[in-house]
Write a protein that holds these residues in place. Sequence first.
Motif, PDB file in Angstrom:
ATOM      1  N   TYR A 794       0.835  -1.200   0.000  1.00  0.00           N
ATOM      2  CA  TYR A 794       0.000   0.000   0.000  1.00  0.00           C
ATOM      3  C   TYR A 794       0.871   1.251   0.000  1.00  0.00           C
ATOM      4  O   TYR A 794       1.925   1.297   0.651  1.00  0.00           O
ATOM      5  CB  TYR A 794      -0.888   0.041   1.241  1.00  0.00           C
ATOM      6  N   LYS A 795       0.422   2.271  -0.710  1.00  0.00           N
ATOM      7  CA  LYS A 795       1.026   3.585  -0.585  1.00  0.00           C
ATOM      8  C   LYS A 795       0.403   4.288   0.617  1.00  0.00           C
ATOM      9  O   LYS A 795      -0.802   4.204   0.840  1.00  0.00           O
ATOM     10  CB  LYS A 795       0.799   4.414  -1.848  1.00  0.00           C
ATOM     11  N   VAL A 825      -3.458   5.027   0.470  1.00  0.00           N
ATOM     12  CA  VAL A 825      -4.008   5.627  -0.740  1.00  0.00           C
ATOM     13  C   VAL A 825      -5.033   4.684  -1.356  1.00  0.00           C
ATOM     14  O   VAL A 825      -4.755   3.496  -1.577  1.00  0.00           O
ATOM     15  CB  VAL A 825      -2.894   5.944  -1.752  1.00  0.00           C
ATOM     16  N   ASP A 826      -6.199   5.217  -1.652  1.00  0.00           N
ATOM     17  CA  ASP A 826      -7.275   4.464  -2.316  1.00  0.00           C
ATOM     18  C   ASP A 826      -6.999   4.475  -3.819  1.00  0.00           C
ATOM     19  O   ASP A 826      -7.379   5.393  -4.541  1.00  0.00           O
ATOM     20  CB  ASP A 826      -8.617   5.126  -2.000  1.00  0.00           C
ATOM     21  N   ILE A 827      -6.314   3.445  -4.277  1.00  0.00           N
ATOM     22  CA  ILE A 827      -5.831   3.409  -5.666  1.00  0.00           C
ATOM     23  C   ILE A 827      -6.981   3.429  -6.670  1.00  0.00           C
ATOM     24  O   ILE A 827      -6.942   4.155  -7.672  1.00  0.00           O
ATOM     25  CB  ILE A 827      -4.946   2.173  -5.901  1.00  0.00           C
ATOM     26  N   ASN A 828      -8.013   2.623  -6.421  1.00  0.00           N
ATOM     27  CA  ASN A 828      -9.093   2.529  -7.403  1.00  0.00           C
ATOM     28  C   ASN A 828     -10.249   3.484  -7.121  1.00  0.00           C
ATOM     29  O   ASN A 828     -11.240   3.510  -7.857  1.00  0.00           O
ATOM     30  CB  ASN A 828      -9.614   1.095  -7.505  1.00  0.00           C
ATOM     31  N   ASP A 838      -6.138  -2.161  -4.007  1.00  0.00           N
ATOM     32  CA  ASP A 838      -5.392  -0.972  -3.595  1.00  0.00           C
ATOM     33  C   ASP A 838      -3.919  -1.228  -3.305  1.00  0.00           C
ATOM     34  O   ASP A 838      -3.192  -0.293  -2.999  1.00  0.00           O
ATOM     35  CB  ASP A 838      -6.056  -0.341  -2.366  1.00  0.00           C
ATOM     36  N   THR A 840      -0.261  -1.925  -4.728  1.00  0.00           N
ATOM     37  CA  THR A 840       0.380  -1.544  -5.982  1.00  0.00           C
ATOM     38  C   THR A 840       1.890  -1.684  -5.835  1.00  0.00           C
ATOM     39  O   THR A 840       2.394  -1.980  -4.744  1.00  0.00           O
ATOM     40  CB  THR A 840       0.003  -0.101  -6.361  1.00  0.00           C
TER      41      THR A 840
END
Length: 1009
Positions: A794-795, A825-828, A838, A840
């Motif tokens: 996760y970021k 960070v909520d990637i999608n 989420d 990555t």
Amino acid sequence: MKKYLYIFMFLALIFTSARAQEFVKGVVKDAAGQTIPGATVILKGTSKYASTDIDGKFSIAAPKDFPFTFQVTITGYEKHEVDIYELPSEPVEITLKTANVLDEVVVIGYGSQKKGDLTGSVSSVPQLALKQPISSFDRALQGAAAGVQVTQVSGQPGAAVSIRIRGGNSITGGNEPLYVIDGFPVYNSNADASAGVTAGPSINALASLNPSDIESIEVLKDASATAIYGSRGANGVVLITTKKGKAGQNTFTYDAYYGTQSVLKRVDVLTSAKDWALLKNDARVNSGKAPYYTEDQIRKLGEGTDWQGAAFRSAPIQNHQLSFTGGDDRTRYAISGNYFKQEGILRNTDFERYSGRVNLDRDISSGFKIGVNLTASKISAQVANAGIVNGLLAMPPTVNIRDVNGKYTYQSEFETPLGNPIATLEKEVNKTTTYRFLANTYGEYTFLEGLVGKVSFGTDIINNKQNRYVPSDIYQGANSNPTGKASVGSKFASTWLNENTLSYSKTFSNKHVLNVVIGYTQQAFKSESAIAGSEAFVTDQLAYNDLASGSVYSQPSSGSTAWALNSYLGRINYSIDQKYIFTVSGRADGSSRFGKDNKWGYFPSAAFAWNISRESFLSNVEAISNLKLRLSAGVTGNQEIGQYLSLATLNSATYFFGGQTYIGFAPNRIANPDLGWETTRQYDGGIDLSLLKNRINFVFDAYYKKTTNLLLNVPIPYTTGQSTALQNYGSVENKGIELGINTTNFSGPFSWNTNFVFSINRNKVLTLGDGANYIISGANIAQVGKPLGSFYGYKTNGLFQTGDDIASLPTINPATTKPGDRRYVDINGDGKITQADDRTIIGNAQPKFQGGITNTLSYLNFDLSFFFQGTYGNKLFNQNKQQLELLTGQQNASTAAYDRWTTTNPGNEVQRAFEDPAAVNTSRYVENASFLRLKNLTIGYNLPKRVTSKIHASNIKIYMSAQNLYTWTKYTGFDPEVSRNEQSTLNQGIDYSIYPSSKSFLGGLSISF
């Protein structure tokens, strides 16, 4: 008459005696008129010789008959011959020309070539790199050759390193290069030489070879250079040539050094008992519990235990070597004996080597020559427990090393108990001992001019013994009381090799040169291993020496593996007027490791070189000494997958039936008769450029490699009875550039040479086969379109703060998330944090570029060298930091805990203390691991001849040296040059509980007679 006859005879005798005592004196100089010390002057056709002193002077007894010839040689200059027709009245002055770079000879596969005739990409490792205090020669490759990445997987003395030549090709197969030691191919697989008992880093099998015995190391990189090694050439080839004797140069040499080592760097953790007690209370309060310590107890706490300070030590390192080299016109010999001992910077760890080497060459006749190269060694090491460094970092400072009775404290007293790491270091036996015998003998016969046949036989025998004992009074050995755990393992591995080659060399019309090599080789390997153990001992006194005294036996295990390889090889070199050079080579390998329908692989290559500087249009350009263009293409393979993986196999299992225990067998692998090689196709273009009479030399290469038919465990239908099968799927590419620059900045009484190497490699997974897009393994991922060594997680974008509407923000667990917890960070963009959507790629372990620079300076009798090595753009997943920032109050913490989130310190970096957080792989723990390191600094002094002559020594040198003197890096761990998973390509770049690196200071002496 008789009286006169007696007088005449007497005078003749005096004259003859006087004549026998006459000497020829001379001096050797370079073209600039500077004297050359250390040159060898040989009376041609005899074993008489002399070496020039610090002033370039020599003296050698004159023979009775004239004329005679002196041969004068020294590295870096052309060999020169001088004819003497009468006894000179004045010293003979001999002038040597600087050797043409093109005339330097380098070792290649199954032969040697002048650099001017090379069509492939070959790098030579400087001799200076081998003069460092290292336990194994492969460590000398760090920063010394362009395109070669060396990762130190552990600071444990004698531990293995991981080497990548032009990047990693395979995901699950072997990625280490092939080593060829005096013609004998060796693959450095630790599994082949380890019994699998010691719980710690693997001891390097290559450490059995004494680095001081090595004359040269050549690294073969492109397909033109490596295809002749066929199925084992995809990862590059490292050729090692050991020192040989030379006719007329009988020399006795003693080399020794002694020094001390200390830890390179320490990790900052809490060493104050009071500060840790406050953290403990904070974690409990945040978890809804009462504080563990009262204020009065905190005031009474002492300074706290510095666990790292108690474990690390100043450790000695020493090396002693005796060598005898020399010979006459028919026999050359080199004999050496070595003792090397390196104590570890962690208490009770070490590495020790005894080794001996004999190289012998004998000319039986003008056309028949035989020789033998053999080495025998014993290496032993006390290895640190795999979890010891984690224990040193994790043990709270409130725990004492010893109790009030002076005995080692057993464990920490908190909810998650931790064993005393100092007790483990001091009392656990974790010993590995390896005996190795490597020998290769040959016979070479010249049938007619230019046609030479060579037959060689060799063997490599490794006998490994590993002993482990965990006593009853330390945490790891106490399942019950009294108890203790012992295990003993042994492994015997042997390889035999037979090679048969026929070579032909011919020059036609002084313009066309043809060199042909053909051959047949066969090699076979077999290993046998066994492990036994027991526990619950009545006493610790016998340790592992009496397994029968343990009342609970561990299930024993044993095994045996074997493989064989048959090969046909050939190479043709053809040059026209030394301008246009063509090379075609190939090898056919039949391996027992692959499926019955795919046993044989074929590996061709072709190359072309154009010596542009020999063209007439450049003949008058004095600034250009050499300009050559190289192009090559070829195919190589990789067979490093283990044994029997193409076959259907059974595995033993224990089951119960009718109240009885039975042993049975069940299938654990299905057959794959089509299992074949990983195949690497490589294309290379290079330019060699020398300027200003070879004072400046450039070597530039650009390459592209594509590896297909990757050996991967692919999911298969469960109806087969198995979940996966090893199959040929997927592809990986590597592309990059390499630059090597060697310059002679000054020559004469003051000389200064510089060697610089620089390389860039870009790696990418192209396909994973059958629709697969990624393979996840721990914190690493192999993903299509991305490089190997990528980190997955996760970021993070800070911490939740008081006043945040946590219920409406994306979190992993909204019900338990509170201010001070980490945000992701909520990637999608779906408003929640999930593993599937989420996570990555959060970094990569591969550097954007790497390099090294060595400077060597000398003035009169003094010399100075310094070597810098570095990488840029690579990352490390700092798992130590991840564990130390959990802030649970169950274990120690990083000094970052001083800045942890509280209501009065609402920072945005370090989360709040909490007793039971989850360890999450996030971008916070992926750190920049770029570094620049002063790897070696050495200053030496050669004693004057007037001093050495008093003890009849030809040379005495004293020196001081420092290794890993200083490292510039932003990485917060012990060392930016580590990898927990040793030689793994998929799981690279993880820093967790790794034995730290050291820096060393030493003094040395070299004396020759």
